[in-house]
Design an enzyme around this catalytic site. Structure first.
Site: not given
Length: 439
Positions: A235, A362
């Site tokens: 989040g 990533c």
């Protein structure tokens, strides 16, 4: 320099499209992957705090702990970011007078990023180690140290990473009343030079990787929009979206498992956020063409619903630094593009006309990054690749994924600093692409 212990990492990168054109580049990349990013970044919550207030807090902590305090600086163009540079002086060798503590590679990577050592990460502690005692900390790269070892662990694949102060004794770590949380070793220094101050995250500021902050700035959320965060846990990017929107509009935050979504809900409660709706749902099954109503009470959703979509996709994560070891297999690495394509197909269908889609990973592999951008452009003529501003990373890799020279300069890839076009912020490996749906 130590390298990831999985030989597959090096072999796969050499054999992949990423280095088929330039095999010599693998050593440069591997060395970079194994080094710790030199810059620590916090994202300030402008709804609750300010750069000035948090900078003063950081300065007080650093000046108490270090004689020569590291530099604190901001980034032009991203006013919510504050950075801490690394220390000039770092320990290089363990002290012969100190006992030894061994940690696993995951814990070791966190220590090199400035974290303290929590109880679950401690593999071994010598008998007789007392509270408040200074210890040498080593990381077990091979994963062969047995949990609870009470003597010096002998291995050619253990690496000294710093010194710390004992906050928990052996009986708390391995006895009948095992501590599953809490700081076991408070680090005082580490070999990376990143200040050992732990995680100062709170409702006022959040420790976050710089490219992740840039990613939400690229999304550019506007007040009162309807935004979808497809793979949102824990989040961090979701709350950033809300902060930039002033907690207006609606942000739908999804993740597959309930326990991960609970992390998002905790952030909602801590920060008093009103505009996030969080659901446990598989985003590969999110689009249902037969749903025509505009309700957002529960997923799945009908087509053309969202103004902006962030897809921070599940990926191999081999851009995370420092990469001290890896259990990834060839089968696992090859599986990620398949999942990413399913998510992208849903994202395109859910996006409104003139809506914006930001795709990020990533990872450093071509298949998950430039290759995925090319796939979207080939499969969905309604999607146009646009410049992923603000740009702080470098362009896509030359000739990678079939992208044109112009297209590779529209995306941004975070890697070794010589490829960066913006401010010199040393970060994890990351990739960002931005699309607009024109029909």
């Amino acid at each position: 320099m130590f390298y990831p212990k999985s030989p597959f990492i090096k072999n796969q990168l050499v054999e992949s499209q990423l280095f088929s054109r330039n095999p010599s580049g693998i050593n440069t990349l591997l060395e970079w992957m194994c080094r710790t990013p030199s810059t620590t970044t916090y994202r300030i919550n402008p709804l609750l705090s300010s750069i000035t207030d948090f900078s003063a807090k950081l300065q007080a902590i650093l000046s108490t702990k270090y004689k020569n305090t590291p530099k604190i600086f901001s980034i032009n163009g991203i006013p919510e970011v504050i950075c801490i540079s690394k220390l000039d002086e770092v320990p290089k060798l363990p002290s012969k007078d100190l006992k030894e503590v061994m940690v696993d590679s995951s814990c070791g990577a966190a220590v090199l990023r400035g974290a303290h050592i929590f109880a679950p990460g401690v593999l071994s502690m010598q008998s007789g180690t007392k509270l408040g005692e200074m210890v040498n900390v080593f990381v077990d790269l091979e994963g062969k140290c047995k949990k609870g070892t009470s003597i010096v662990f002998e291995s050619e694949q253990k690496v000294f990473i710093g010194t710390g102060e004992v906050k928990m004794q052996r009986y708390q770590l391995y006895g009948e009343n095992i501590a599953n949380h809490g700081i076991a070793i408070e680090m005082l220094s580490n070999i990376s030079g990143v200040p050992s101050i732990g995680d100062l995250s709170s409702k006022d500021a959040l420790l976050q990787n710089f490219p992740s902050i840039v990613c939400v700035r690229v999304l550019d959320p506007q007040p009162n929009e309807l935004i979808l965060d497809m793979c949102a846990a824990p989040g961090n990017k979701t709350t950033h979206i809300v902060e930039l929107m002033g907690d207006t509009g609606t942000v739908i935050a999804l993740d597959k498992t309930e326990n991960k979504v609970d992390l998002i809900r905790q952030k909602i409660e801590i920060n008093g956020i009103k505009s996030i709706k969080a659901f446990a749902f598989d985003s590969t099954k999110l689009l249902h063409e037969s749903i025509n109503d505009s309700k957002l009470d529960n997923p799945p959703f009908g087509p053309c619903k969202f103004d902006r979509i962030l897809l921070d996709a599940p990926c191999s994560a081999i851009g995370n630094r420092p990469l001290l070891s890896s259990n990834i297999t060839p089968k696992m690495l090859k599986s990620y593009p398949n999942v990413q394509k399913k998510l992208l197909r849903n994202a395109v269908g859910l996006l409104k006309k003139n809506g914006v889609l930001v795709y990020s990973t990533c990872s450093v592999t071509e298949d998950e990054n430039e290759g995925m951008v090319k796939w979207v452009l080939e499969q969905f003529p309604e999607m146009i690749l646009i410049e992923a501003v603000p740009i702080f990373g470098g362009p896509g890799i030359k000739e990678a994924g079939g992208l044109t020279e112009e297209q590779r300069h529209l995306v941004q890839r975070f890697g070794p600093t010589e490829y960066n076009r913006g401010v010199p912020v040393d970060s994890i490996g990351f990739f960002i692409a931005k699309f607009v749906k024109i029909s």
